[in-house]
Design an enzyme around this catalytic site. Sequence first.
Site, mmCIF file in Angstrom:
data_model
loop_
_atom_site.group_PDB
_atom_site.id
_atom_site.type_symbol
_atom_site.label_atom_id
_atom_site.label_comp_id
_atom_site.label_asym_id
_atom_site.label_seq_id
_atom_site.Cartn_x
_atom_site.Cartn_y
_atom_site.Cartn_z
ATOM 1 N N LYS A 148 -12.642 -4.528 0.017
ATOM 2 C CA LYS A 148 -11.363 -5.049 0.538
ATOM 3 C C LYS A 148 -11.246 -4.686 2.013
ATOM 4 O O LYS A 148 -11.396 -3.518 2.382
ATOM 5 C CB LYS A 148 -10.180 -4.451 -0.214
ATOM 6 C CG LYS A 148 -9.966 -5.022 -1.601
ATOM 7 C CD LYS A 148 -8.656 -4.478 -2.163
ATOM 8 C CE LYS A 148 -8.432 -4.918 -3.599
ATOM 9 N NZ LYS A 148 -7.222 -4.279 -4.175
ATOM 10 N N LYS A 237 -14.694 4.807 -8.878
ATOM 11 C CA LYS A 237 -14.236 3.648 -8.105
ATOM 12 C C LYS A 237 -15.308 2.557 -8.088
ATOM 13 O O LYS A 237 -15.010 1.375 -8.223
ATOM 14 C CB LYS A 237 -13.872 4.056 -6.677
ATOM 15 C CG LYS A 237 -13.669 2.872 -5.724
ATOM 16 C CD LYS A 237 -12.256 2.622 -5.296
ATOM 17 C CE LYS A 237 -12.126 1.223 -4.659
ATOM 18 N NZ LYS A 237 -11.021 1.045 -3.765
ATOM 19 N N ASN A 255 -4.533 0.844 -9.485
ATOM 20 C CA ASN A 255 -3.187 0.756 -8.915
ATOM 21 C C ASN A 255 -2.213 1.750 -9.541
ATOM 22 O O ASN A 255 -1.021 1.731 -9.215
ATOM 23 C CB ASN A 255 -2.620 -0.662 -9.078
ATOM 24 C CG ASN A 255 -3.382 -1.677 -8.250
ATOM 25 O OD1 ASN A 255 -3.949 -1.338 -7.225
ATOM 26 N ND2 ASN A 255 -3.413 -2.912 -8.707
ATOM 27 N N HIS A 258 0.694 3.184 -7.672
ATOM 28 C CA HIS A 258 0.802 2.436 -6.417
ATOM 29 C C HIS A 258 1.947 1.437 -6.384
ATOM 30 O O HIS A 258 2.378 1.046 -5.302
ATOM 31 C CB HIS A 258 -0.521 1.713 -6.107
ATOM 32 C CG HIS A 258 -1.573 2.620 -5.557
ATOM 33 N ND1 HIS A 258 -2.076 3.682 -6.275
ATOM 34 C CD2 HIS A 258 -2.219 2.650 -4.359
ATOM 35 C CE1 HIS A 258 -2.993 4.305 -5.545
ATOM 36 N NE2 HIS A 258 -3.094 3.705 -4.378
ATOM 37 N N HIS A 274 0.287 8.023 2.426
ATOM 38 C CA HIS A 274 -0.045 7.192 1.274
ATOM 39 C C HIS A 274 -0.259 8.034 0.012
ATOM 40 O O HIS A 274 0.326 7.762 -1.034
ATOM 41 C CB HIS A 274 -1.284 6.363 1.601
ATOM 42 C CG HIS A 274 -1.747 5.523 0.467
ATOM 43 N ND1 HIS A 274 -1.042 4.428 0.027
ATOM 44 C CD2 HIS A 274 -2.822 5.637 -0.354
ATOM 45 C CE1 HIS A 274 -1.676 3.890 -1.002
ATOM 46 N NE2 HIS A 274 -2.759 4.597 -1.255
HETATM 47 N N1 LIG Z 1 -9.771 -1.200 1.462
HETATM 48 C C1 LIG Z 1 -9.333 -0.466 0.470
HETATM 49 O O1 LIG Z 1 -9.723 -0.632 -0.681
HETATM 50 C C2 LIG Z 1 -8.364 0.651 0.762
HETATM 51 C C3 LIG Z 1 -8.078 1.583 -0.222
HETATM 52 C C4 LIG Z 1 -7.214 2.625 0.085
HETATM 53 C C5 LIG Z 1 -6.653 2.710 1.348
HETATM 54 N N2 LIG Z 1 -6.940 1.784 2.289
HETATM 55 C C6 LIG Z 1 -6.361 1.855 3.630
HETATM 56 O O2 LIG Z 1 -6.793 3.058 4.242
HETATM 57 C C7 LIG Z 1 -5.827 3.423 5.224
HETATM 58 C C8 LIG Z 1 -5.571 4.898 5.150
HETATM 59 O O3 LIG Z 1 -6.787 5.578 5.399
HETATM 60 P P1 LIG Z 1 -6.838 7.099 5.845
HETATM 61 O O4 LIG Z 1 -5.946 7.900 4.977
HETATM 62 O O5 LIG Z 1 -8.262 7.459 5.934
HETATM 63 O O6 LIG Z 1 -6.093 7.095 7.253
HETATM 64 P P2 LIG Z 1 -6.609 6.947 8.787
HETATM 65 O O7 LIG Z 1 -7.757 6.062 8.895
HETATM 66 O O8 LIG Z 1 -5.401 6.618 9.572
HETATM 67 O O9 LIG Z 1 -7.059 8.436 9.133
HETATM 68 C C9 LIG Z 1 -6.090 9.456 9.162
HETATM 69 C C10 LIG Z 1 -6.119 10.259 10.463
HETATM 70 O O10 LIG Z 1 -7.233 11.142 10.434
HETATM 71 C C11 LIG Z 1 -8.024 10.977 11.599
HETATM 72 N N3 LIG Z 1 -9.394 11.287 11.199
HETATM 73 C C12 LIG Z 1 -10.190 10.525 10.421
HETATM 74 N N4 LIG Z 1 -11.325 11.198 10.135
HETATM 75 C C13 LIG Z 1 -11.247 12.398 10.757
HETATM 76 C C14 LIG Z 1 -12.106 13.535 10.807
HETATM 77 N N5 LIG Z 1 -13.247 13.586 10.126
HETATM 78 N N6 LIG Z 1 -11.705 14.586 11.559
HETATM 79 C C15 LIG Z 1 -10.521 14.554 12.207
HETATM 80 N N7 LIG Z 1 -9.650 13.523 12.174
HETATM 81 C C16 LIG Z 1 -10.024 12.456 11.448
HETATM 82 C C17 LIG Z 1 -7.764 9.578 12.043
HETATM 83 O O11 LIG Z 1 -8.020 9.395 13.400
HETATM 84 C C18 LIG Z 1 -6.281 9.418 11.711
HETATM 85 O O12 LIG Z 1 -5.506 9.989 12.727
HETATM 86 C C19 LIG Z 1 -4.601 2.578 4.964
HETATM 87 O O13 LIG Z 1 -4.519 1.582 5.959
HETATM 88 C C20 LIG Z 1 -4.877 1.935 3.627
HETATM 89 O O14 LIG Z 1 -4.283 0.661 3.496
HETATM 90 C C21 LIG Z 1 -7.779 0.748 2.012
HETATM 91 ZN ZN LIG Z 2 -4.251 4.334 -2.749
#
Ligand SMILES: NC(=O)c1ccc[n+]([C@@H]2O[C@H](COP(=O)([O-])OP(=O)(O)OC[C@H]3O[C@@H](n4cnc5c(N)ncnc54)[C@H](O)[C@@H]3O)[C@@H](O)[C@H]2O)c1
Ligand SMILES: [Zn+2]
Length: 372
Positions: A148, A237, A255, A258, A274
């Site tokens: 996705k 997953k 989900n 969710h 989230h």
């Molecule tokens: N495609 C899918 O199936 C799917 C599933 C779940 C979530 N998502 C999406 O994922 C997003 C959330 O992802 P997330 O929680 O990873 O958030 P994110 O990508 O915003 O990362 C969170 C924060 O951590 C920082 N960061 C990332 N890796 C780091 C590291 N190793 N060291 C230091 N800082 C680091 C980033 O710069 C950011 O500030 C949402 O947009 C959500 O919709 C997509």
């Molecule tokens: Zn989720």
Amino acid sequence: VVGTDAAATTAANVVDAGGYDVLIGAGLLARTGDIAVAAAPAHRYAIVTDAHVGPLYAAAVQRVLRPGASEVFTIAAGEHAKTRETWQFITDQLLARGFGRDTTVLALGGGVVGDLAGFVAATFMRGVPVVQIPTTLLAMIDASIGGKTGVDTPAGKNLVGAFHAPRAVVCDPQVLATLDVPQLRSGLAEALKHGAIADRAYFLALAERSAAVVDPDSPSRDNAFITGVIHRSVQIKARVTREDPREQGVRKTLNFGHTVGHAIELLSGFSLRHGEAVAIGMVLEARAGERAGITEPGTSDTLAAALERAGLPVVRPAGPTPDAVIATMRGDKKARGGALAYAIPIRIGEMAGATTGFAVPLDDRLMLEVLA
Ligand SMILES: NC(=O)c1ccc[n+]([C@@H]2O[C@H](COP(=O)([O-])OP(=O)(O)OC[C@H]3O[C@@H](n4cnc5c(N)ncnc54)[C@H](O)[C@@H]3O)[C@@H](O)[C@H]2O)c1
Ligand SMILES: [Zn+2]
């Protein structure tokens, strides 16, 4: 996909996600170049990353690629960067830098970078390969797998996007050393969800040892345990998305938490992370399932205890009214007419609705009661 280096191959756990491999192992970041060249050979590599992750890790990825073969494209960090404007900015940059059809995108970052760079790859030149290099726990066990991709719009999250499976996913647990604790907790909520929907023993082990993942004192974290968590969650997953890539049935179990979680996350103006919103959502959805006579009594308490122990919230935040939560869920893209449907557990490790596509309709009245 890791070529002829047998020692390195055995050091990594490999999970088949259905046409592509997820590799998990400490130190893999330094081998990403080889992995990308094997899984998605290209004339040029576009490393898409964000302003936090790029300075930490882009050089390590670039170092192992042919000199001059790669360039780094950096977006702002955070959810607000996951937009069509950023998609336009990156695709324009790629064109300006002369990137063509023979490009592979390397998505280096959390789920925001993964979704955005994946969507760039899905659309650039009508689609080029992407290799996901997730750097958050959440992205490793969730966002990077299943294909996705997409961006947010003012009307809501993830409303414009495409299915675009990666050629490979590279998870190096060592990069989690620089991730902050709330972010680790957010990933842990999804890991507990994996246990809750598919593997009771995994849930119990994780509930017992969550401190090994999220201890603020990072030297006391247990890296072997964390690697095991990534491996098990990726297996769950990957199996679910392999069986049901287009979310017609069993993928809906992912989900869990969710439907309520997304609504609470949105109503908080994203002040809840989230994973925090999903933690609350799991407890409330399980509680509604108990009231409906679907879920074994005590399940929501077991969930709440495990989540609280990991430092996650488990009660609805004071702000939004129960009616507002219901109204927001009805506006969610997953809602159809009639009763709202949820992913509801029978007990920890087993989900309801196996014969009816895992979407369990619940009367709003039940959900209003547990939200109250
Ligand atoms: N495609 C899918 O199936 C799917 C599933 C779940 C979530 N998502 C999406 O994922 C997003 C959330 O992802 P997330 O929680 O990873 O958030 P994110 O990508 O915003 O990362 C969170 C924060 O951590 C920082 N960061 C990332 N890796 C780091 C590291 N190793 N060291 C230091 N800082 C680091 C980033 O710069 C950011 O500030 C949402 O947009 C959500 O919709 C997509
Ligand atoms: Zn989720």
